[in-house]
Design a protein around this motif. Structure first.
Motif, PDB file in Angstrom:
ATOM      1  N   ASN A 115       0.812  -1.211   0.000  1.00  0.00           N
ATOM      2  CA  ASN A 115       0.000   0.000   0.000  1.00  0.00           C
ATOM      3  C   ASN A 115       0.846   1.263   0.000  1.00  0.00           C
ATOM      4  O   ASN A 115       0.384   2.326  -0.410  1.00  0.00           O
ATOM      5  CB  ASN A 115      -0.934   0.013   1.217  1.00  0.00           C
ATOM      6  CG  ASN A 115      -2.132   0.902   1.017  1.00  0.00           C
ATOM      7  OD1 ASN A 115      -2.819   0.819   0.000  1.00  0.00           O
ATOM      8  ND2 ASN A 115      -2.406   1.776   1.967  1.00  0.00           N
TER       9      ASN A 115
ATOM     10  N   SER B 107       1.218   2.980  -3.399  1.00  0.00           N
ATOM     11  CA  SER B 107       0.024   3.684  -3.872  1.00  0.00           C
ATOM     12  C   SER B 107      -0.009   5.107  -3.329  1.00  0.00           C
ATOM     13  O   SER B 107      -0.415   6.048  -4.019  1.00  0.00           O
ATOM     14  CB  SER B 107      -1.238   2.935  -3.422  1.00  0.00           C
ATOM     15  OG  SER B 107      -1.259   1.638  -3.973  1.00  0.00           O
TER      16      SER B 107
ATOM     17  N   ILE C  68       1.325  -7.257 -10.128  1.00  0.00           N
ATOM     18  CA  ILE C  68       1.018  -8.216  -9.067  1.00  0.00           C
ATOM     19  C   ILE C  68       2.120  -9.257  -8.952  1.00  0.00           C
ATOM     20  O   ILE C  68       2.549  -9.612  -7.843  1.00  0.00           O
ATOM     21  CB  ILE C  68      -0.330  -8.902  -9.333  1.00  0.00           C
ATOM     22  CG1 ILE C  68      -1.451  -7.869  -9.311  1.00  0.00           C
ATOM     23  CG2 ILE C  68      -0.586  -9.994  -8.308  1.00  0.00           C
ATOM     24  CD1 ILE C  68      -1.576  -7.103  -8.004  1.00  0.00           C
TER      25      ILE C  68
ATOM     26  N   LYS D 195       5.007  -7.752  -7.187  1.00  0.00           N
ATOM     27  CA  LYS D 195       4.746  -7.608  -5.758  1.00  0.00           C
ATOM     28  C   LYS D 195       4.761  -8.949  -5.049  1.00  0.00           C
ATOM     29  O   LYS D 195       5.161  -9.049  -3.898  1.00  0.00           O
ATOM     30  CB  LYS D 195       3.395  -6.923  -5.546  1.00  0.00           C
ATOM     31  CG  LYS D 195       3.567  -5.460  -5.294  1.00  0.00           C
ATOM     32  CD  LYS D 195       2.407  -4.671  -5.794  1.00  0.00           C
ATOM     33  CE  LYS D 195       2.762  -3.454  -6.606  1.00  0.00           C
ATOM     34  NZ  LYS D 195       3.878  -3.559  -7.489  1.00  0.00           N
TER      35      LYS D 195
ATOM     36  N   ILE E  21      -4.867  -4.943  -2.292  1.00  0.00           N
ATOM     37  CA  ILE E  21      -5.155  -4.469  -3.647  1.00  0.00           C
ATOM     38  C   ILE E  21      -6.653  -4.270  -3.840  1.00  0.00           C
ATOM     39  O   ILE E  21      -7.112  -3.272  -4.406  1.00  0.00           O
ATOM     40  CB  ILE E  21      -4.622  -5.477  -4.694  1.00  0.00           C
ATOM     41  CG1 ILE E  21      -3.096  -5.581  -4.627  1.00  0.00           C
ATOM     42  CG2 ILE E  21      -5.078  -5.076  -6.094  1.00  0.00           C
ATOM     43  CD1 ILE E  21      -2.351  -4.332  -5.018  1.00  0.00           C
TER      44      ILE E  21
ATOM     45  N   ARG F 166      -7.806  -1.406  -1.418  1.00  0.00           N
ATOM     46  CA  ARG F 166      -6.923  -0.239  -1.382  1.00  0.00           C
ATOM     47  C   ARG F 166      -6.688   0.230   0.047  1.00  0.00           C
ATOM     48  O   ARG F 166      -6.664   1.424   0.340  1.00  0.00           O
ATOM     49  CB  ARG F 166      -7.529   0.913  -2.199  1.00  0.00           C
ATOM     50  CG  ARG F 166      -7.517   0.676  -3.696  1.00  0.00           C
ATOM     51  CD  ARG F 166      -8.191   1.810  -4.415  1.00  0.00           C
ATOM     52  NE  ARG F 166      -7.974   1.721  -5.857  1.00  0.00           N
ATOM     53  CZ  ARG F 166      -8.809   2.197  -6.755  1.00  0.00           C
ATOM     54  NH1 ARG F 166      -9.928   2.782  -6.363  1.00  0.00           N
ATOM     55  NH2 ARG F 166      -8.548   2.107  -8.041  1.00  0.00           N
TER      56      ARG F 166
ATOM     57  N   SER G 179      -6.147 -10.890  -7.647  1.00  0.00           N
ATOM     58  CA  SER G 179      -5.372  -9.638  -7.619  1.00  0.00           C
ATOM     59  C   SER G 179      -5.081  -9.136  -9.023  1.00  0.00           C
ATOM     60  O   SER G 179      -5.232  -7.942  -9.318  1.00  0.00           O
ATOM     61  CB  SER G 179      -4.063  -9.850  -6.854  1.00  0.00           C
ATOM     62  OG  SER G 179      -4.296 -10.231  -5.520  1.00  0.00           O
TER      63      SER G 179
ATOM     64  N   ILE H  24      -6.592  -5.552 -10.646  1.00  0.00           N
ATOM     65  CA  ILE H  24      -5.707  -4.457 -11.050  1.00  0.00           C
ATOM     66  C   ILE H  24      -5.736  -4.253 -12.561  1.00  0.00           C
ATOM     67  O   ILE H  24      -5.447  -3.155 -13.063  1.00  0.00           O
ATOM     68  CB  ILE H  24      -4.268  -4.712 -10.557  1.00  0.00           C
ATOM     69  CG1 ILE H  24      -3.531  -3.381 -10.418  1.00  0.00           C
ATOM     70  CG2 ILE H  24      -3.512  -5.652 -11.478  1.00  0.00           C
ATOM     71  CD1 ILE H  24      -2.282  -3.438  -9.587  1.00  0.00           C
TER      72      ILE H  24
END
Length: 281
Positions: free
Chosen positions: A103, A106, A125, A128, A190, A193, A271, A275
């Motif tokens: 997070n 973001s 993704i 990550k 994700i 958020r 995920s 996204i």
């Protein structure tokens, strides 16, 4: 993709939360091992065994049971590590620091700046996920190393490594399950958020509160005619973390592997779908 992974790993090791994570893991290794030594030194019931503490493992909250056979005998590192991992102590750290990392980008607009340069947003993704895999590995590996150091300090020659095959088996299974749960909280971060929501969910599950929900589900399923031998919790990640031990039967080993792989796969698919379809802020 390679450059994206490098950027994520670079951000990971440069973040303040990463170094806080390391200090926390090392501190917990010494603290937990020290508390085990204190429990053994002050125990007045050496006849108690690890099985006698089984109720502690299913109680709410985080607790690390003590094997009172260690009062006079050798203390294998593999067993001590497994008891601590099975208590879900390290799972708490995974569900805190993975959402913080995911997070955090973001908030700084990192995703928005590079999303348009990728052929598929799903690569974000995967990148990550690799960073999360590194985080989980570091958490578990550092804990093992410093538990070994602390054990040697507290008990000297009585603290032995134990069978290396047992340690590798235990580490591998715990890594699979901890990483799978990390993939779940990454998905929730994700999806909503929000690191706060995914952390809260992860902490509640790690602390045993999810067992209450599983009991309700079991009651409903049994009332609907499902066999009373069926236990919904046996197929959840955090429940299987508490079941890991060396020399597992084939059925238990297969269940743990399938649960870990299935939760990871489903979390990644969700995920990537989210996204890919969502507008990047």
């Amino acid at each position: 993709m390679t450059n994206l992974i490098k950027m994520d790993l670079h951000r990971l090791v440069r973040s303040v939360s990463f170094w806080v994570m390391l200090v926390t893991v090392i501190g917990l290794a010494f603290f937990s091992t020290g508390m085990t030594k204190y429990d053994l030194d002050t125990s007045t019931e050496p006849s108690l065994s690890l099985e006698a503490d089984a109720d502690v493992q299913i109680s709410l909250g985080i607790s690390v049971p003590t094997n009172y056979e260690w009062i006079d005998g050798e203390i294998p590192c593999s067993e001590l590590v497994n008891i601590n991992f099975a208590s879900r102590l390290m799972l708490i750290l995974c569900v805190i620091f993975i959402p913080l990392f995911v997070n955090g980008e973001s908030k700084h607009g990192f995703i928005k700046n590079i999303a348009g340069q990728l052929s598929s947003r799903g690569l974000l993704i995967l990148s990550k996920l690799i960073a999360a895999a590194v985080q989980v590995f570091i958490i578990l590996a550092v804990y093992v190393v410093f538990t070994a150091v602390a054990g040697r300090i507290w008990w000297g020659e009585r603290f032995v490594p134990g069978p290396m095959t047992d340690l590798l088996e235990i580490f591998g299974l715990h890594y699979l399950l901890h990483f799978a749960f990390g993939a779940v909280v990454l998905m929730l971060t994700i999806l909503f958020r929000s690191s706060a929501l995914s952390m809260t969910f992860g902490i509640l599950c790690s602390s045993g509160f999810s067992a209450l929900a599983y009991n309700v589900i079991n009651i409903a399923l049994h009332s609907a005619g499902v066999s009373k031998k069926f236990d919904f919790g046996r197929y959840m990640i955090e429940s299987n973390i508490g079941c890991v031990t060396s020399g597992l039967e084939q059925n238990d080993l297969l269940r743990i592997i399938i649960v870990g792989a299935a939760f990871t796969a489903v979390s990644v698919v969700i995920s990537m779908t989210v996204i890919q379809k969502r507008d990047i802020r």
